[in-house]
Design an enzyme around this catalytic site. Structure first.
Site, PDB file in Angstrom:
ATOM      1  N   CYS A 178       0.864  -1.172   0.000  1.00  0.00           N
ATOM      2  CA  CYS A 178       0.000   0.000   0.000  1.00  0.00           C
ATOM      3  C   CYS A 178       0.909   1.233   0.000  1.00  0.00           C
ATOM      4  CB  CYS A 178      -0.856  -0.032   1.262  1.00  0.00           C
ATOM      5  SG  CYS A 178      -1.843   1.448   1.510  1.00  0.00           S
ATOM      6  N   CYS A 189      -0.649   3.555  -6.520  1.00  0.00           N
ATOM      7  CA  CYS A 189      -1.616   3.009  -5.558  1.00  0.00           C
ATOM      8  C   CYS A 189      -1.845   1.591  -6.057  1.00  0.00           C
ATOM      9  CB  CYS A 189      -2.920   3.810  -5.585  1.00  0.00           C
ATOM     10  SG  CYS A 189      -4.290   2.976  -4.749  1.00  0.00           S
TER      11      CYS A 189
HETATM   12  N1  DGL Z   1      -3.917   0.491  -2.151  1.00  0.00           N
HETATM   13  C1  DGL Z   1      -3.551   1.610  -1.393  1.00  0.00           C
HETATM   14  C2  DGL Z   1      -2.358   2.374  -1.927  1.00  0.00           C
HETATM   15  O1  DGL Z   1      -1.524   1.771  -2.576  1.00  0.00           O
HETATM   16  C3  DGL Z   1      -4.557   2.459  -0.687  1.00  0.00           C
HETATM   17  C4  DGL Z   1      -5.841   2.829  -1.299  1.00  0.00           C
HETATM   18  C5  DGL Z   1      -6.717   3.498  -0.253  1.00  0.00           C
HETATM   19  O2  DGL Z   1      -7.040   2.847   0.736  1.00  0.00           O
HETATM   20  O3  DGL Z   1      -7.029   4.688  -0.409  1.00  0.00           O
HETATM   21  O4  DGL Z   1      -2.197   3.537  -1.694  1.00  0.00           O
END
Ligand code: DGL
Length: 283
Positions: free
Chosen positions: A70, A206
């Site tokens: 993440c 993301c």
């Molecule tokens: N998948 C996550 C990232 O890479 C977060 C997305 C979220 O929860 O806003 O930032």
């Protein structure tokens, strides 16, 4: 013992997939914090607290290493947790544990430079600027991590970060292809308008966005290179493990999927992306 893979939701499955390819014998526990998704619109303290809770859960399930799959957690919480929480946590657990993020490998892939490298500031005129667009959550964009870390290493790369406040939630909640493609196109147009032309390369900053990488490819000029975070992260983990044999990552290829949300709500896109049914248990 196992490797934990943590995300606010299903986006980290994109990293998990590549970890399985590179480390098929490792035991992996995936934790999706779907009770609290999305992280991208939350403030820093909330992101730190939620990330710590996720890591705690994975360490107590037997993980020696947790990969933050993440960007938001990596950009906002990783350094804080490594510096202020992990030393005590190791003492309490009585074994070596660590948390790794995906921004370092992504920046290494984007700059072609090792993390230790710092550009010499010689004030030479840069002949041609390489324009790199980064699509991310608002929290990652606010951290400015991509601009700062790339600028330290490459003077000939200009970074334009495009925050996409709704995209992770649309993906997480199973929005349809037309809605997703419209949102992706809107952000590609928006960053291209700020640059004055389309970017030369892009980072899907993301992990959720990797699931709609084809839509980014379709919205960007044909052939625009995308930097693949999941692959870069998996490759970096393989190198890290070779240098740090003290971490036991298991050897039976066992895979467990947990969610703090409602098991069963992991929709089609995740399964299509994964290439088979996914069964999540309650965290
Ligand atoms: N998948 C996550 C990232 O890479 C977060 C997305 C979220 O929860 O806003 O930032």
């Amino acid at each position: 013992m196992a490797i934990g893979v943590f995300d606010s939701g299903i986006g980290g499955l994109t990293v998990h997939r590549k970890l399985v390819d590179r480390l098929p014998q490792a035991d992996l526990i995936y934790l999706a914090d779907q009770a609290n998704t999305p992280y991208g619109g939350k403030d820093g303290e909330a992101i730190v607290d939620l990330t710590r809770a996720g890591c705690e859960r994975l360490f107590s399930a037997g993980c020696d290493l947790v990969v933050l799959a993440c960007n938001t957690a990596s950009a906002i919480a990783l350094r804080r947790l490594q510096q202020t929480w992990l030393p005590d946590c190791r003492r309490t657990l009585g074994r070596p544990v660590n948390i790794l993020g995906l921004i370092v490998p992504t920046i290494e892939a984007a700059t072609g430079m090792p993390w230790e490298h710092e550009a010499e500031r010689r004030g030479d005129k840069v002949e041609k600027l390489d324009i790199l667009a980064v699509f991310s959550t608002p929290a990652t964009a606010r951290s400015r991590v991509y601009e700062i870390e790339i600028d330290k290493r490459r003077q000939d790369v200009a970074v334009f970060v495009e925050p996409c406040p709704n995209l992770a939630t649309l993906i997480e909640t199973g929005a349809g292809a037309v809605e997703l493609a419209t949102e992706v196109e809107r952000h590609v147009k928006s960053v291209s308008a700020r640059i004055g032309r389309p970017p030369d390369r892009a980072i899907l900053g993301c992990t959720h966005y990797e699931m709609v990488a084809d839509m980014f490819r379709a919205a960007l000029p044909p052939g625009t290179p995308l930097i693949h975070q999941p692959q870069a992260t998996a490759d970096a983990l393989v190198d890290y493990l070779a240098k740090h044999p003290q971490y036991d990552v298991g050897s039976s290829g066992h895979r467990q999927f947990l969610t703090t949300g409602r098991p069963g709500a992991q929709h089609m896109l995740a399964e299509t992306f994964w290439g088979g049914p996914l069964s999540f248990g309650q965290a």
